[in-house]
Design an enzyme around this catalytic site. Structure first.
Site, PDB file in Angstrom:
ATOM      1  N   ASP A 569       0.853  -1.178   0.000  1.00  0.00           N
ATOM      2  CA  ASP A 569       0.000   0.000   0.000  1.00  0.00           C
ATOM      3  C   ASP A 569       0.896   1.237   0.000  1.00  0.00           C
ATOM      4  O   ASP A 569       2.092   1.144   0.294  1.00  0.00           O
ATOM      5  CB  ASP A 569      -0.904  -0.022   1.240  1.00  0.00           C
ATOM      6  CG  ASP A 569      -1.849   1.152   1.289  1.00  0.00           C
ATOM      7  OD1 ASP A 569      -2.301   1.592   0.219  1.00  0.00           O
ATOM      8  OD2 ASP A 569      -2.123   1.641   2.398  1.00  0.00           O
ATOM      9  N   THR A 571      -0.291   4.947   1.042  1.00  0.00           N
ATOM     10  CA  THR A 571      -0.559   5.907   2.103  1.00  0.00           C
ATOM     11  C   THR A 571      -0.448   5.234   3.457  1.00  0.00           C
ATOM     12  O   THR A 571      -1.135   4.264   3.743  1.00  0.00           O
ATOM     13  CB  THR A 571      -1.961   6.511   1.932  1.00  0.00           C
ATOM     14  OG1 THR A 571      -2.068   7.057   0.618  1.00  0.00           O
ATOM     15  CG2 THR A 571      -2.206   7.589   2.954  1.00  0.00           C
ATOM     16  N   GLY A 984      -5.216   3.160  -3.393  1.00  0.00           N
ATOM     17  CA  GLY A 984      -6.486   3.748  -3.794  1.00  0.00           C
ATOM     18  C   GLY A 984      -6.379   5.198  -4.174  1.00  0.00           C
ATOM     19  O   GLY A 984      -7.388   5.826  -4.498  1.00  0.00           O
ATOM     20  N   LYS A1094      -7.258  -5.360  -4.847  1.00  0.00           N
ATOM     21  CA  LYS A1094      -5.935  -5.618  -4.297  1.00  0.00           C
ATOM     22  C   LYS A1094      -5.749  -7.109  -4.016  1.00  0.00           C
ATOM     23  O   LYS A1094      -4.723  -7.705  -4.353  1.00  0.00           O
ATOM     24  CB  LYS A1094      -5.728  -4.816  -3.003  1.00  0.00           C
ATOM     25  CG  LYS A1094      -5.636  -3.317  -3.184  1.00  0.00           C
ATOM     26  CD  LYS A1094      -5.380  -2.633  -1.842  1.00  0.00           C
ATOM     27  CE  LYS A1094      -5.232  -1.134  -1.999  1.00  0.00           C
ATOM     28  NZ  LYS A1094      -4.919  -0.478  -0.713  1.00  0.00           N
TER      29      LYS A1094
END
Length: 1434
Positions: A569, A571, A984, A1094
């Protein structure tokens, strides 16, 4: 109303006639306030009468009536119902059934930007995709299949049988419903009598809000855990052996003794699994016992309840910074415009605030809304995994249907922000919420090494079967050769064949240790000890957050050394989501901001120190009255640049922490004291308070403390010095039962809901500076004029821009949908009228705001965006003009910012005349209501106004990465690991981070796949593949397949979530071409991905490319990905507990991943691989010793070794050396592994434990067993030695050979390795002496009295042992020397080079000081990331 007549009464109430007017008048429905709304039959009949028609295509679809007459249209389904479009197409109506020419048009809806892909196991009901016209049948919905996107939803209707629901409950699985539920009705629970049985309740079939993520229940633990453990072939085999040993004709050992090893192994594993599941249970309990406030009609007020007690249909009240406990339809907000803001970072990874608004028609009712008067029913879709898709309608008692959508829905696990309070009705609860539907359950993970080991265990079974078959054949041949044998050699009532058959099963028992059951025990112990040492490694400890690495899965540590793909990921995992204003250029002048405010006191502040030159240029006219014209012009430019920073954004601000007048008990408290000064600037909506609400049931307020959401974190015991701060402060005690209606003289202080970032949701959600956080978290609030506004932005870079403007006294004070207040030192406070906001989108890459100046009345367009968008839209200027020079200087400075890895934004303006603006506004309004090509017409409208711009300046913003992220990614990629970043976030943001993190490099060729249809995605993929294959016809450019980096041309692939929707759809057949394309790229970046996408990406890489994967993330949106990967890692530093609880391991920061994989992962794989091979070797050698003896006992199944030696050989005598190898052996020290990341390829490519490793081990075991047995046989041939004494000599020689073999395999010697060898041989002798001395007749076994003492008294005993050791181990020793000197592997070669360098003195520097006549020796440190760093050692 009697419940026996519910169906008739409700049908009577809901019976209306369909409207046929052209205006589409709504059906009318009459409801009584006290009616009990139940729909057991009405829903079904309504579906049969008229269903929804859905189009999912890009074309136009016309819906015609189904066959059959309509007896009575339902209020729940009007004459037309809903029309839904899941793409850009339009739906045209046709005549309704029954010949009605005038139809009532429904509301047409367009699907959201991002769709979800469910796992491949999900099955859809067959759909009609043959034509463009979809006919609505008499039942439910009909839906046309999409040509461009796959749409998957979870649908349920009729409950399954009771027995199936019971099995599903025991196995923690959701029961499958027989029929597909298209929609559902939600009735407010306060309109239903409180004592209504659940079966008769209209919402009774809906699940409660209690969630369970555990794998087991109390009843299912034993059977399910045993079922999982039986994945191991050896466990099944030994269960069979235990059962076989109970047959008297073939039993070889004691029945009870044979059961002990199996029970021990299963018990140890079960306890470990129970401990892991207990952690999940504790997390579920903490979440379920969080509190919120729901409306209770019997008390006529909101009351505090637990999350797990929330039901569908409950009205709920939430305060600022409170977590949403279920999916809620918004009905009321403290904002006068009916708006609220939520943080959805836990669902989609985005930390920017998203705006939601109350349902249509409720905005005007905000001040008078009363929960008790809300009687409308809600019609919503069945639960679906799509976060951004929600459709429904609110049906009022008048029959009016009000559409509701995603903009009205608050999702579970979101955080309410920048809003005092909201109220809404629960439409989905528990496991039907979108957050839980996107959260896959835990699964049992088996490492690759364990799978290979299970395969070799099967080979052990085959070898065992062959040995037993040979023994049975030998027994048959031997008995046939001696037909006159009697007892005990031959039974009287059996023939040779039956004796051979029984001998076969006897061999199965006596040779059972060929299957290494103790290997699993040792393996579990090794992993537990490895986990202990990893957890206590100080290098993996983060003192800033006081967290260590946590291992939650104890059975896959060796997988850490074999990772081939990492999915990360962005963030919160790679970044801290902290934007810092570093540079700006105004009129060609660069202003740097290198320092932070209070940098010496706080290292976490985000506010920069003002640049003195910029401050002087800004205030030049104020300081010097006789300033030159150029200085004045530049000061005006700087001022307007700062005003643009403050105005051109969507930042909302407040001058005080948000507070709610309702406490957790549901009591509304009057604002007094500290808030009187701020009431003029803050709109406070007082809730109606009735005497009945105050006096109902004489409740005790002391029993209802402030809502706590959630409880203290799991690891609160690790921080005894830190006091847990609840989400809502405890209330001050007052009268427990305020029954008097007279005003009391006692002062009631307002209770401020200053909720800090929640422990399990993390602080990353809050886009506040640390200074603002500290002010917002104070229990008392000073005067609002003395506080810096609390800024909350849709993106952190906007927050940085507004904060930078505030630093230069250009202060954003207030923002509403129609105005924005800005205060400057030059002009004071000004209220700009906001005429239009042109929002940011990834196509335009800019945003604009059109305002009217309050003094000059000029209409000004302020625009900010990417340089590629703004610069081409600047007004044309002459080549030699001053404006052209400023543009040229700005472009140079932008290039300099980009080289520093800063996020670049260009600022521009345009002054509009009233005529120009009115003409544009007219065309823009026409474009907004266009029925065709809406997006295209809006883009054209934006382009028409965002042109002829005047350049004001540009900014460079630093997106702060976590410490050590670029170095960590560089090491991981140097190790041959392929890194994918799946996020995202928007593509622009993700690409900038990829460059900052060194995932992308400037010389990489970017391949972008951002298609809006399957055909476009397919064309793009094959175009790139053809181009790459044309450039590399040999096909040798694949990076991922070989694990090496591309020598010719490096590429970076960028793909968005919409394209992934088409690629991951199996019907598109694009998955394999896409994965093939990724193998030609060095880095892959997936943007705008959903949680299930994902997980599905990880799944297809595992299945199609056969790669070992690791997923790392920090939020609940990463849970599915974490659980799908072979290894799941949760970041526990700032985010929360969802990802951590679902992960196999948790780290506090991403930088620790390098040491975790390259060092501990490498060691774990290497150690366990060698340990497993050693186990196979020593067990096989021991079994072959027994088999060779059968050549001398007529294949009778006799054993020359005592049974106790057989049982304790693995459990006691040879148990310590494997532990030492599996836990403490090192093939290379830590600094060598970190300095040479390529050494990780030893495990990544599986070079230690290969397919042929087992074969070589068996060959070595056969040779050594032959050597030991026949040396002993030759020495004691023709002697009168006892069979048990001979077995003792063979056992002793075998013990020494096994231990010396372990010594040869040991690469690093410590006291632990030496002690393991000494203790093992010592344990053998101590046990043998005591056993042969004290146990004359034990366990019903033959007497072994004084046997080893007698053997040790002979010279042959002491000569046989060294001779056997030398001859048995000589081939292994020579092979090891050959492997080290002639054919060294990468690790050995690196170690030899390092030792040679040390012998030559490389790595040392000698300095001599002329002044002191002294010399010093320095050792150079790791120079991978820090060059020319020296550390003095002497």
């Amino acid at each position: 109303m009697s419940h026996t007549r519910i169906g008739e009464n409700v049908i009577s109430d809901l019976n209306v006639e369909a409207s046929t007017s052209s205006a589409g008048a709504s059906s009318s429905v009459g409801f009584n306030a006290g009616a009990t709304y139940t729909f057991p039959d009405v829903v079904g009949r309504a579906v049969e009468v008229r269903g929804h028609a859905r189009s999912a295509s890009h074309g136009d679809g016309a819906r015609t009536a189904g066959s059959g007459g309509i007896a009575r249209p339902s209020a729940l389904k009007s004459a037309r119902g809903h029309q839904r479009a899941f793409s850009q197409g339009q739906i045209s109506g046709s005549e309704a059934a029954g010949g009605s020419g005038a139809t009532r048009p429904g509301h047409s809806r367009v699907g959201s930007k991002t769709d979800f892909i469910l796992p491949p196991g999900h099955k859809e009901v067959a759909e009609n995709a043959t034509g463009s016209v979809s006919k609505a049948s008499g039942k439910g919905h009909s839906r046309q299949a999409s040509r461009s996107e796959s749409i998957y939803t979870l649908r349920r209707s009729a409950p399954p049988p009771l027995w199936r629901r019971l099995v599903s409950f025991l196995m923690r699985r959701t029961p499958r419903y027989e029929q597909e539920e298209r929609y559902r009705i939600v009735v407010p629970n306060h309109t239903v009598p409180p004592k209504t049985p659940r079966k008769e309740h209209p919402n009774g079939k809906r699940p409660d809000n209690k969630v369970r993520t555990t794998k087991y229940t109390l009843l299912s633990f034993l059977p399910r855990n045993l079922l999982e453990q039986f994945h191991r072939v050896a466990n099944l085999y030994f269960i069979f052996i235990v059962l076989l040993n109970w047959f008297p004709a073939i039993n070889a050992f004691g029945k009870e003794i044979a059961m002990i090893p199996v029970m021990f192994v299963l018990g140890v594993t079960a306890v470990k699994d129970l401990f892991e599941d207990r952690r999940r249970h504790a997390s579920d309990k903490r979440i379920n016992n969080s509190t919120c406030r729901i409306y209770q009609s019997e008390h006529d007020r909101y009351k505090k309840v637990l999350w797990k007690e929330v039901r569908v249909g409950d009205l709920i009240h939430l305060s600022n910074n409170e977590v949403v406990p279920a999916d809620i339809l918004l009905l009321r907000s403290s904002d006068p415009n009916g708006l609220c803001y939520i943080d959805t970072g836990h669902l989609d990874g985005e930390t920017n605030l998203k705006q939601r608004k109350v349902a249509r028609g409720f905005t005007e009712m905000q001040d008078v809304f009363e929960p008790s008067k809300f009687k409308s029913i809600i019609e919503v879709d069945a639960p679906t995994t799509k976060i951004y898709r929600f459709h429904g309608a609110m049906i009022h008692s008048s029959g009016e249907r009000v559409p509701v959508g995603t903009e009205n829905l608050l999702l579970r696990e979101c955080l309410l922000k920048n809003t005092d309070f909201v109220e809404g009705i629960v439409v989905y609860a528990g496991h039907e919420t979108k957050a839980m539907l996107n959260n896959g359950g835990p699964r049992y993970k088996r490492s690759t090494l364990e799978r290979l080991m299970n395969q070799d265990v099967i080979w052990c079974v085959i070898i065992l079967f062959v040995l037993c078959l040979l023994g049975a054949i030998g027994c048959k041949v031997w008995l046939s050769a001696h037909p006159k044998l009697e007892l005990p050699f031959r039974s009287e009532d059996t023939n040779d064949t039956s004796e051979a058959f029984l001998a076969f099963w006897t061999y199965i028992i006596i040779l059972q240790i060929m299957i290494p059951l103790s290997l699993y025990v040792t393996l579990e112990m090794c992993k537990i000890i490895q986990v202990y040492h990893i957890h206590n490694n100080v290098d993996l400890y983060d003192p800033l957050v006081d967290k260590r690495l946590e291992c939650r899965a104890l059975n896959i540590t060796e997988e850490l050394g074999q990772i081939q793909y990492i999915f990360s990921d962005k963030t919160g995992t790679l970044t801290e989501n902290r934007m810092i204003f570093r540079h700006c250029t105004i009129a060609g002048i660069d202003y740097n901001h290198p320092h932070m405010q209070d940098d010496s006191k706080s290292k976490n502040t985000l506010t920069v120190l003002a640049n003195p030159k910029l401050a002087m240029d800004l205030n030049y006219q104020l300081v010097q009255a006789d300033a030159s014209i150029n200085k004045q012009i530049h000061a005006a430019r700087v001022q307007e640049f700062l005003v643009l920073l403050a105005v051109c954004n969507t930042v909302v601000c407040a001058h005080h922490p948000h507070h709610d007048l309702m406490n957790a008990s549901g009591i509304v408290e009057q604002p007094q004291g500290v808030y009187e000064a701020s009431q003029s600037s803050v709109n406070i909506v007082e809730m109606p308070t009735t005497p009945s609400a105050l006096s109902a049931n004489e409740y005790s307020r002391l029993e209802e403390s402030r809502s706590v959401t959630p409880s203290p974190p799991l690891n609160a015991h690790l921080h005894p010095d830190r006091k847990h701060v609840p989400s809502l402060s405890p209330i001050t005690s007052v009268d427990s039962s305020p029954t008097s209606e007279l005003p009391t003289t006692k002062t009631i202080r307002p209770k401020i809901l200053t909720i800090p970032s929640l422990s399990f949701l993390g602080a990353k959600r809050n886009n506040l500076t640390d200074e603002q956080k500290s002010k917002a978290s104070q229990s008392s609030t000073p005067s609002p004029q003395d506080l810096k506004p609390i800024f909350e932005a849709e993106s952190p870079d906007e927050l940085a821009l507004v904060d930078a403007a505030y630093t230069y006294h250009c202060k954003l004070l207030k923002r509403t949908p129609t105005s924005v207040a800005v205060e400057t030192a030059r002009t004071g406070k000004l209220d700009y009228e906001i005429l239009n906001v042109l929002p940011f989108d990834s196509t335009r890459k800019c945003m604009s705001v059109i305002i009217k100046h309050p003094i000059t009345k000029k209409i000004i367009l302020y625009c900010k965006g990417a340089d590629t968008t703004i610069l081409p839209n600047l007004a044309s200027v002459e080549d030699d003009s001053e404006a052209q020079k400023l543009i040229y200087l700005t472009q140079q400075q932008l290039n300099a910012y980009a080289k520093k890895g800063l996020r670049v934004l260009v600022m521009a303006k345009r002054t509009l005349s009233t005529v120009e603006y009115n003409e544009w506004l007219r065309k823009h309004n026409e474009a907004e209501v266009a029925q065709e090509n809406l997006e295209k017409r809006l883009m054209e409208s934006f382009a028409a106004i965002e042109c002829q711009l005047t350049l004001l300046g540009a900014t460079g913003i630093e997106d702060r990465l976590q410490e050590g992220v670029p170095e960590t990614l560089a090491s991981l990629m140097a190790a041959g690991i392929v890194v994918w970043v799946v996020t995202g976030d928007k593509p622009e943001t993700a690409i900038n981070i990829a460059y900052s993190a060194k995932l992308f490099s400037p010389h990489m060729e970017q391949l972008k796949i951002m298609a809006r249809s399957k055909e476009a995605a397919e064309t793009t993929i094959y175009f790139y593949l053809n181009e790459i294959e044309r450039q590399n016809p040999e096909g040798k450019d694949s990076n991922h397949s070989s694990g090496s980096q591309n020598k010719n041309k490096s590429r970076a692939l960028i793909v968005d979530g919409k394209t992934l929707t088409f690629i991951l759809d199996r019907r598109s057949n694009l998955t394999k071409p896409f994965l093939k394309l990724t193998t030609y790229c060095n880095s892959v970046l997936c943007c705008r991905t959903t949680p299930l996408q994902k997980a599905y990406i990880v799944k297809v890489v595992k299945e199609e490319l056969k790669m070992r994967t690791l997923a790392i993330g920090d939020g609940a949106n990463d849970v599915s990905m974490i659980q799908t990967a072979d290894i799941g890692i949760g970041i526990s530093g700032q985010e929360g507990m969802q990802a951590v609880m679902a992960a196999d391991f948790s780290l506090s920061r991403f930088k620790y991943l390098e040491r975790f994989l390259l060092v501990h992962g490498h060691w774990s794989y290497d150690r366990l691989s060698n340990m497993i091979l050693y186990f196979f070797y020593k067990n096989a050698a021991f079994v072959f010793l027994i088999f060779w003896y059968q050549l001398y006992c007529g294949f009778s199944g006799s054993v020359m070794i005592d049974q106790m030696y057989l049982m304790l050989y693995n459990l006691l005598f040879t148990s310590l050396p494997p532990l030492a190898i599996g836990v403490y052996d090192q093939d290379a020290p830590e600094h060598i592994l970190r300095e040479n990341p390529h050494l990780y390829g030893r495990g990544r490519l599986g070079k230690v434990y290969r397919t042929n490793s087992f074969l070589l081990t068996m060959i070595d075991a056969i040779y050594q067993s032959l050597t030991v047995f026949f040396i002993c046989q030759g020495v004691y041939a023709d002697s009168e030695i006892d069979i048990l004494e001979y077995g003792t000599v063979v056992t002793t020689a075998c013990m020494f050979v096994m231990l010396l073999h372990a010594a040869i395999e040991t690469r690093s010697w410590t006291i632990i390795q030496v002690a393991s060898l000494i203790l093992s041989i010592g344990a053998f002798y101590v046990y043998s002496v005591l056993y042969n001395s004290l146990c004359v007749s034990c366990f019903g076994l033959p007497s072994n009295y004084w046997i080893i003492q007698h053997a040790m008294s002979t010279l042959n005993y002491w000569l046989v042992i060294p001779l056997s050791c030398v001859l048995a181990l000589l081939p292994r020793f020579l092979l090891r020397i050959l492997h080290t000197v002639v054919f060294p592997d990468d690790v050995t070669r690196t170690l030899m080079m390092h030792r040679r360098a040390l012998r030559r003195g490389e790595g040392f520097l000698v300095s001599w000081s002329r002044s002191t006549s002294a010399s010093s020796i320095y050792r150079t440190t790791d120079n991978r990331h820090k060059n020319n760093t020296l550390t003095a050692v002497g």
